[in-house]
Scaffold this motif. Sequence first.
Motif, PDB file in Angstrom:
ATOM      1  N   ASP A 133       0.938  -1.170  -0.091  1.00 52.36           N
ATOM      2  CA  ASP A 133       0.023  -0.004  -0.092  1.00 52.36           C
ATOM      3  C   ASP A 133       0.762   1.237  -0.217  1.00 52.36           C
ATOM      4  N   GLY A 134       2.177   1.058  -0.122  1.00 51.34           N
ATOM      5  CA  GLY A 134       3.066   2.114  -0.021  1.00 51.34           C
ATOM      6  C   GLY A 134       3.416   2.767  -1.407  1.00 51.34           C
ATOM      7  N   ARG A 135       4.607   3.705  -1.450  1.00 50.42           N
ATOM      8  CA  ARG A 135       5.036   4.121  -2.731  1.00 50.42           C
ATOM      9  C   ARG A 135       5.915   3.325  -3.370  1.00 50.42           C
ATOM     10  N   ILE A 136       6.216   3.517  -4.731  1.00 50.97           N
ATOM     11  CA  ILE A 136       7.283   2.662  -5.425  1.00 50.97           C
ATOM     12  C   ILE A 136       8.401   2.749  -4.785  1.00 50.97           C
ATOM     13  N   LEU A 137       9.165   3.857  -4.212  1.00 54.26           N
ATOM     14  CA  LEU A 137      10.251   3.947  -3.532  1.00 54.26           C
ATOM     15  C   LEU A 137      10.314   2.885  -2.157  1.00 54.26           C
ATOM     16  N   ASP A 138       9.172   2.699  -1.737  1.00 48.63           N
ATOM     17  CA  ASP A 138       9.073   1.890  -0.301  1.00 48.63           C
ATOM     18  C   ASP A 138       9.444   0.414  -1.007  1.00 48.63           C
ATOM     19  N   GLY A 139       8.934  -0.018  -2.239  1.00 51.96           N
ATOM     20  CA  GLY A 139       8.983  -1.175  -2.498  1.00 51.96           C
ATOM     21  C   GLY A 139      10.512  -1.487  -3.088  1.00 51.96           C
ATOM     22  N   ILE A 140      11.092  -0.352  -3.737  1.00 57.11           N
ATOM     23  CA  ILE A 140      12.378  -0.403  -4.033  1.00 57.11           C
ATOM     24  C   ILE A 140      13.275  -0.654  -2.891  1.00 57.11           C
ATOM     25  N   ALA A 141      13.259   0.011  -1.684  1.00 55.32           N
ATOM     26  CA  ALA A 141      13.832   0.191  -0.590  1.00 55.32           C
ATOM     27  C   ALA A 141      13.866  -1.216   0.025  1.00 55.32           C
ATOM     28  N   ALA A 142      12.716  -1.726   0.190  1.00 55.13           N
ATOM     29  CA  ALA A 142      12.574  -3.161   0.520  1.00 55.13           C
ATOM     30  C   ALA A 142      13.346  -4.201  -0.287  1.00 55.13           C
ATOM     31  N   GLU A 143      13.239  -4.142  -1.272  1.00 55.77           N
ATOM     32  CA  GLU A 143      13.980  -5.137  -2.379  1.00 55.77           C
ATOM     33  C   GLU A 143      15.518  -4.959  -2.119  1.00 55.77           C
ATOM     34  N   ARG A 144      15.950  -3.606  -2.010  1.00 55.42           N
ATOM     35  CA  ARG A 144      17.334  -3.442  -1.728  1.00 55.42           C
ATOM     36  C   ARG A 144      17.766  -4.153  -0.774  1.00 55.42           C
ATOM     37  N   VAL A 145      17.229  -4.143   0.304  1.00 56.27           N
ATOM     38  CA  VAL A 145      17.687  -5.031   1.744  1.00 56.27           C
ATOM     39  C   VAL A 145      17.689  -6.409   1.594  1.00 56.27           C
ATOM     40  N   ILE A 146      16.528  -6.871   0.762  1.00 53.22           N
ATOM     41  CA  ILE A 146      16.636  -8.328   0.477  1.00 53.22           C
ATOM     42  C   ILE A 146      17.678  -8.709  -0.471  1.00 53.22           C
ATOM     43  N   MET A 147      18.029  -7.717  -1.332  1.00 50.02           N
ATOM     44  CA  MET A 147      18.982  -8.202  -2.390  1.00 50.02           C
ATOM     45  C   MET A 147      20.587  -7.960  -2.185  1.00 50.02           C
ATOM     46  N   THR A 148      20.949  -7.337  -0.790  1.00 45.19           N
ATOM     47  CA  THR A 148      22.076  -6.914  -0.692  1.00 45.19           C
ATOM     48  C   THR A 148      23.008  -7.973  -0.736  1.00 45.19           C
ATOM     49  N   ASP A 149      22.785  -9.002   0.142  1.00 39.74           N
ATOM     50  CA  ASP A 149      23.690 -10.204  -0.009  1.00 39.74           C
ATOM     51  C   ASP A 149      23.993 -10.966  -1.193  1.00 39.74           C
ATOM     52  N   VAL A 150      22.714 -10.986  -2.216  1.00 40.56           N
ATOM     53  CA  VAL A 150      23.018 -11.551  -3.291  1.00 40.56           C
ATOM     54  C   VAL A 150      23.956 -10.818  -4.306  1.00 40.56           C
ATOM     55  N   GLN A 151      23.740  -9.274  -4.270  1.00 41.69           N
ATOM     56  CA  GLN A 151      24.666  -8.651  -4.939  1.00 41.69           C
ATOM     57  C   GLN A 151      25.994  -8.515  -4.630  1.00 41.69           C
ATOM     58  N   GLN A 152      26.166  -8.427  -3.669  1.00 43.44           N
ATOM     59  CA  GLN A 152      27.562  -8.612  -2.823  1.00 43.44           C
ATOM     60  C   GLN A 152      28.462 -10.106  -3.306  1.00 43.44           C
ATOM     61  N   HIS A 153      27.660 -11.011  -3.608  1.00 37.43           N
ATOM     62  CA  HIS A 153      28.297 -12.360  -4.112  1.00 37.43           C
ATOM     63  C   HIS A 153      28.106 -12.607  -5.471  1.00 37.43           C
ATOM     64  N   ALA A 154      27.354 -11.509  -6.030  1.00 38.53           N
ATOM     65  CA  ALA A 154      27.279 -11.879  -7.508  1.00 38.53           C
ATOM     66  C   ALA A 154      28.717 -11.466  -8.354  1.00 38.53           C
ATOM     67  N   GLU A 155      28.724 -12.420  -9.290  1.00 40.01           N
ATOM     68  CA  GLU A 155      30.086 -12.402 -10.233  1.00 40.01           C
ATOM     69  C   GLU A 155      30.047 -11.268 -10.962  1.00 40.01           C
ATOM     70  N   MET A 156      28.921 -10.980 -11.707  1.00 48.04           N
ATOM     71  CA  MET A 156      28.715  -9.882 -12.599  1.00 48.04           C
ATOM     72  C   MET A 156      27.732  -8.885 -11.865  1.00 48.04           C
ATOM     73  N   VAL A 157      28.047  -7.503 -11.972  1.00 48.32           N
ATOM     74  CA  VAL A 157      26.904  -6.522 -11.503  1.00 48.32           C
ATOM     75  C   VAL A 157      26.913  -5.734 -12.776  1.00 48.32           C
ATOM     76  N   LEU A 158      25.758  -5.468 -13.312  1.00 46.89           N
ATOM     77  CA  LEU A 158      25.568  -4.583 -14.514  1.00 46.89           C
ATOM     78  C   LEU A 158      24.563  -3.702 -14.302  1.00 46.89           C
ATOM     79  N   ASP A 159      25.094  -2.320 -14.235  1.00 49.64           N
ATOM     80  CA  ASP A 159      24.100  -1.201 -14.033  1.00 49.64           C
ATOM     81  C   ASP A 159      23.500  -0.747 -15.484  1.00 49.64           C
ATOM     82  N   THR A 160      21.982  -0.745 -15.365  1.00 49.31           N
ATOM     83  CA  THR A 160      21.334  -0.508 -16.619  1.00 49.31           C
ATOM     84  C   THR A 160      20.815   0.783 -16.693  1.00 49.31           C
ATOM     85  N   SER A 161      21.307   1.671 -15.663  1.00 50.78           N
ATOM     86  CA  SER A 161      20.352   3.124 -15.559  1.00 50.78           C
ATOM     87  C   SER A 161      20.543   3.784 -16.817  1.00 50.78           C
TER      88      SER A 161
END
Length: 307
Positions: A133-161
């Motif tokens: 029920d929150g904003r898009i940014l709230d969802g993004i913030a929650a996802e970043r917390v969940i994804m932190t460990d996976v990103q740190q251990h990823a072999e390849m990180v590709l920024d698509t901005s």
Amino acid sequence: MTEPERTPTADAAELTTVKPVESELLVVTGMSGAGRSTAANALEDHGWYVVENLPPQLLGTLADLVSRSPTALPKLAVVVDVRSKALFADVRESLNALSAAGVTYRVLFLDASDDTLVRRFEQGRRPHPLQGDGRILDGIAAERVIMTDVQQHAEMVLDTSDLNVHELASAVTELFSESGPVILNLTVMSFGFKYGVPVDANFVADVRFIPNPHWIPQLRPFTGLDAVVSDFVLKDSGAAEFVDRYVHALEPVLEGYRRENKHYATIAVGCTGGKHRSVAVAVELAKRLGQLPRVTASTRHRDLGRE
């Protein structure tokens, strides 16, 4: 009794060693809105069998299937993300289980800035899977917390901005379209510090110590891709020494990447605006690094033309 003569066919059969087929397992994950579907489509276009939205707990089952029939699925890409909700919490445990079982895999993590992700969700008129029920940014913030460990251990990180769908597809194609695993693919990226440091850089080099062509009126309109600027930058004694020493310093690092089965790295080279010095040095570094054994190097000029 004399032994029967061995036929040439029998000898050849004994001496011939059939090289086993090795399958590739690529785990594609990352932030929602960062381009996972585009990456999956590009992989599929180049012969990968793609499974989307797989619960992480099934990674082991799928890997076992591939190991039993490597010729049937020589290149398998699995997209895992937070759409699996609570099941995604076990993703690291599932990846660790693959390693414990001796399964070789790589992880491609797609990321983008919060502003970019918000804009993409707004353009698509779809909610973020975690915003509730929150904003898009709230969802993004929650996802970043969940994804932190996976990103740190990823072999390849590709920024698509800064990539549109076509550029992202090209980037994925460059990484994974070859027959067989990429040995070591380097992207040497020029950028301007005033626009921010690239978030996906493994190394950042600051070349603002080199005299700036911006302050020479006849050079200012040109870029580091033009010979008149490139010659000016690279003929500086400090620049030439920097390139020589930086390449030399990177050699053991790149060799270590290969030993650790890392196939992709980004080297960012920055000056003030990303127009002159960083562009010229990035081109030279890519040329020199691309001459190293089992290394391919390409350039990307993030901020060229931005001023």
